[in-house]
Design a protein around this motif. Sequence first.
Motif, short mmCIF file in Angstrom:
data_model
loop_
_atom_site.label_atom_id
_atom_site.label_comp_id
_atom_site.label_asym_id
_atom_site.label_seq_id
_atom_site.Cartn_x
_atom_site.Cartn_y
_atom_site.Cartn_z
N PRO A 158 0.83 -1.15 0.09
CA PRO A 158 -0.03 0.01 0.00
C PRO A 158 0.93 1.39 0.08
CG PRO A 158 0.13 -0.84 2.21
CD PRO A 158 0.74 -1.90 1.38
N VAL A 159 2.25 1.29 -0.38
CA VAL A 159 2.87 2.25 -0.31
C VAL A 159 3.71 2.37 -1.82
CG1 VAL A 159 3.23 2.42 2.16
CG2 VAL A 159 4.74 0.82 0.65
N PHE A 160 4.54 3.46 -1.87
CA PHE A 160 5.36 3.74 -3.17
C PHE A 160 6.75 3.72 -2.36
CE2 PHE A 160 1.50 5.22 -4.84
CZ PHE A 160 1.66 5.06 -6.48
N LEU A 161 7.60 3.35 -3.21
CA LEU A 161 9.12 3.54 -3.04
C LEU A 161 9.57 4.59 -4.06
CD1 LEU A 161 10.68 -0.19 -2.96
CD2 LEU A 161 9.57 1.33 -0.88
N MET A 162 9.91 5.82 -3.50
CA MET A 162 10.52 6.94 -4.15
C MET A 162 11.90 6.86 -4.40
SD MET A 162 7.58 8.68 -4.33
CE MET A 162 8.12 10.29 -5.05
N ALA A 163 12.43 6.39 -5.78
CA ALA A 163 13.74 6.24 -5.88
C ALA A 163 14.72 7.38 -5.73
CB ALA A 163 13.95 5.59 -7.42
N GLU A 164 15.88 7.01 -4.97
CA GLU A 164 16.87 8.22 -4.73
C GLU A 164 17.86 8.00 -5.75
OE1 GLU A 164 16.72 9.63 -0.20
OE2 GLU A 164 17.74 7.70 -0.48
N THR A 165 18.16 6.77 -6.06
CA THR A 165 19.27 6.36 -7.15
C THR A 165 18.56 6.03 -8.29
OG1 THR A 165 19.18 4.04 -6.36
CG2 THR A 165 20.79 5.52 -5.58
N SER A 166 19.26 6.10 -9.36
CA SER A 166 18.54 6.08 -10.72
C SER A 166 18.56 4.57 -11.19
CB SER A 166 19.39 6.68 -11.92
OG SER A 166 18.98 6.60 -13.06
N THR A 167 17.24 4.37 -11.80
CA THR A 167 17.09 3.06 -12.35
C THR A 167 17.67 2.93 -13.84
OG1 THR A 167 14.93 3.62 -13.45
CG2 THR A 167 15.00 2.80 -11.13
N ASN A 168 18.12 4.06 -14.21
CA ASN A 168 18.55 4.26 -15.59
C ASN A 168 19.63 5.46 -15.65
OD1 ASN A 168 15.57 3.58 -15.83
ND2 ASN A 168 16.46 2.43 -17.75
N PRO A 169 20.92 5.02 -15.07
CA PRO A 169 21.85 6.07 -15.01
C PRO A 169 22.51 6.61 -16.17
CG PRO A 169 22.60 3.92 -14.03
CD PRO A 169 21.30 3.86 -14.33
#
Length: 216
Positions: A158-169
Amino acid sequence: GLGVWQVQRMAWKQDLLARIAALEGAPPTPAAEALAAIARGEDREFQRVRAVCPGLSKAPWLELYGLHEGRAGVRLISACRLEVGPYGSVLVDRGFVLDMISARPPRDPQDQTPVVIDAVIRTPETPNAFAAANTEQRWFRRDVAAMAKALGAERPAPVFLMAETSTNPEWAGLTPSPVPVGISNRHLEYALTWFGLAGALIAVYAAVLWRRWKMR
């Protein structure tokens, strides 16, 4: 009443800012551990986690309208499949793309290359009555159930993960979202304003009563 409410909001905001400040320097914990705690009813808002998501860099995505530093664009939402824990998946906000950028990361649902991300847990806010309706082309509300269904993700957290590191650097057009900083806390100022207005109205009312009494 409004002044008291602002004092209460000030205490809430101070607690939130202290929590964010502590998390900024905290090492990430395993996402499975944090999600298991959420399933038990614990509050893990703003906790920094590390997740391993198969194929996330080429996963299907949805476009969620957003603003970043005053500029309009979209946030790319994908699903991260979970191998263990109470949930089968969790939605990942991969970051922000400006409206002027038409390109997007590649999509290949068959790719299962593991992608390790550091992210911050966020609970989606309840949309207000003025929020625009979601469409297939662009989403305006963080609706976990509907987004997970559109992405084919099963048993979403029921939550989101807000990415701090890039999934596509390799793609500079995608800007990951860090822990929010610089949140203002002006509730004391607002409280004093309301208390001041209340005091002024009391003084005016007292003056009117005094004048009427003198005129008798």
